[in-house]
Every structure is written in C-alpha cells, then in structure tokens.
Design a protein around this motif. Structure first.
Motif, mmCIF file in Angstrom:
data_model
loop_
_atom_site.group_PDB
_atom_site.id
_atom_site.type_symbol
_atom_site.label_atom_id
_atom_site.label_comp_id
_atom_site.label_asym_id
_atom_site.label_seq_id
_atom_site.Cartn_x
_atom_site.Cartn_y
_atom_site.Cartn_z
ATOM 1 N N THR A 57 50.373 44.478 76.893
ATOM 2 C CA THR A 57 49.873 44.739 75.551
ATOM 3 C C THR A 57 49.501 46.208 75.468
ATOM 4 O OG1 THR A 57 49.004 42.489 75.336
ATOM 5 C CG2 THR A 57 48.100 44.163 73.842
ATOM 6 N N HIS B 266 53.472 44.413 71.866
ATOM 7 C CA HIS B 266 53.755 43.655 73.084
ATOM 8 C C HIS B 266 55.110 44.070 73.633
ATOM 9 C CE1 HIS B 266 50.927 40.785 70.914
ATOM 10 N NE2 HIS B 266 50.269 41.203 71.974
ATOM 11 N N THR C 281 49.710 39.268 77.498
ATOM 12 C CA THR C 281 49.935 39.267 76.050
ATOM 13 C C THR C 281 48.624 38.946 75.363
ATOM 14 O OG1 THR C 281 52.221 38.525 76.372
ATOM 15 C CG2 THR C 281 51.283 38.273 74.162
ATOM 16 N N THR D 297 46.007 39.332 71.971
ATOM 17 C CA THR D 297 46.073 39.452 70.515
ATOM 18 C C THR D 297 44.666 39.500 69.940
ATOM 19 O OG1 THR D 297 46.056 37.077 70.054
ATOM 20 C CG2 THR D 297 48.192 38.077 70.549
#
Length: 273
Positions: free
Chosen positions: A188, A203, A232, A234
């Motif tokens: 990321t 990503h 990953t 978010t």
C-alpha cells in the motif's frame, strides 16, 4: 473524402413518441484549419459542448452531438475485437495523460455525455446508455471525466491485471528451483498529487518497499510519495486514515478541534486524566 480543415457535427434527438414529438436532426460544418492535433481535439470538444447547449435550448430536448468521423467509426468490424484496437485516448486539462482505448471506457466530456468504447464500436452517448451498453456486453464500465488525468478505478483495474501476471509468473518460476527472481507481494503506497491537489492510497505489487515506489511512480509520474507499507490496507475499518483530500497543515489541524480533537483528549483517554 472529408475535408481535414473542416469538422462536420451531426446533432440529433429522438423526440418523444408518447406525446407525438418527432425526432430532429441538423448538421453544422465548422472551420478547423490552422490547429495542431492537440488544439484540434480541444476545439472539437469545446464546439461539441457549445452545440449541445444551443440545440438543447432550441429543441427543448437533450441532443446527441457527434462528428461525422465518430459516426463513421461506429460500424462494427469483423473479429469481435475492440473496434479501434490501439486507439489512444487523452485525459487531463492539458491532455497530459494518454491511454489505449479499452472496452468499457466512458470518456465523459460534459453536459451528461461522452464517448463509450464498446467491444465492437464506440458511440457518443450519455452515462445511462453507456451503463446499459456495458452491462449488455458484460464489461466493467469505467466512467472517466476527460479533465481528470487520473482515474483510480482504471488504475486499480490495470494493477489487478498486473497482479495476475505476477502471480502467473511466480507460479511458473516456482517450478524452477534455480530461479532467483523475487516474488511480488502487495504493498500500500500513500501519495500526493499536486496537480489534482489530492492525497491517494494506491495498491501495487512489488518486490519490496522501494520497488513499490517505483511501481506507483510509473503510474503517477507527477505525484509525490511518502510511505509504502507491505499489505493491502484501506480506509475501511479505520485501518488507514487520511487527514482530508489534500495535505493538511498543522495550523489547520490545531485550529479545528471539532474535526480532529485535541492532544489533551488523547492523553486523558475516555475516562479522564
């Protein structure tokens, strides 16, 4: 043969049969001599917007405004592949980004309309029809405003394809013990686009953190990057928190306790000091 110094626009609407209003059609020929390729493209889009506004006022119906060249390009061609394989499409206020057209792209140019690129043809239409066409063709619609150089939906789609290629490559090299190629893993990356004045999370698949910057920079050559984290991550579930759409100075944060809270609150905790 079409005159390269002229641009013919075909303006039309389908009317409304439920109230007995027939469709109408008009043609407008404009002089485009003296423009280079970039200026000509801008001239065409500006003229399209102006004609759409003018004829909507005249007809009281939202018109379709297409060039003669666009209409000629709509005919399907054999093979069922993308009609204009390899055609380049530009985005950004100064047309600074160029990509290859793909099935499912909707290049929004204003007044609710744009160009939809399908499996076998392209057509100038509105977003609703573009969504219907994409659904019929079984492709993912990417709605991309022509003034924005970057589109995260598109970039994520491309990155997903790259990730699939990395996985496929890793699967093939795993069968060869003598291979020294490092496997790509998800990262990321947090960046800042000064032109769009936005912060973004990207990503990527890379061999390490520094390589993650290289992968992200290849997609955002004008951006600046601050951190690459393996995995990953978010904003969902508050895993990552961005301070806003752009970089936020400390002075703004410290004078906005209703938004950010205060350091004292963090030190005191929920139960007080």
């Amino acid at each position: 043969m079409a005159n390269p110094d002229k641009v013919k626009f075909i303006i039309s609407h389908n009317g409304d049969s439920s109230v007995g209003v027939a469709g109408e059609k008009a043609e407008v020929l404009l002089d485009a001599s003296g423009f280079n390729a970039e200026d000509r493209a801008n001239f065409v889009e500006n003229a399209r917007d102006s004609l759409a506004t003018a004829f909507a006022s005249i007809w009281e119906f939202k018109p379709s405004v297409r060039t003669e060249a666009e209409l000629q390009a709509e005919a399907p061609f054999e093979g069922g592949r993308l009609l204009l394989q390899g055609e380049k499409v530009r985005f950004g206020r100064n047309n600074e980004r160029e990509i290859e057209a793909f099935a499912g792209l909707f290049r929004y140019s204003g007044f609710g309309s744009g160009t939809y690129y399908g499996l076998t043809h392209k057509v100038f239409t509105d977003l609703n029809e573009a969504q219907e066409l994409a659904q019929k063709e079984g492709v993912k619609l990417i709605n991309w405003d022509s003034e924005n150089a970057w589109n995260h939906d598109y970039d994520h789609m491309i990155e997903a394809r790259r990730a699939e290629q990395v996985v496929a490559a890793n699967d093939s090299t795993a069968q060869r013990p003598d291979s020294a190629q490092p496997a790509g893993v998800p990262f990321t990356v947090i960046g800042h686009d000064e032109y769009e004045r936005t912060l973004f999370i990207e990503h990527v698949v890379a061999t390490d953190g520094l390589n993650a910057f290289a992968v992200a920079a290849s997609k955002y050559p004008e951006a600046e990057f601050s951190v690459a984290i393996e995995g990953t991550l978010t904003e969902e579930g508050n895993v990552l928190t961005l301070p806003g759409e752009g970089l936020v100075p400390s002075g703004v944060i410290l004078t906005s306790p209703d938004v950010f809270g205060t350091a004292q609150e963090a030190n005191d905790g929920p139960d007080g000091p």
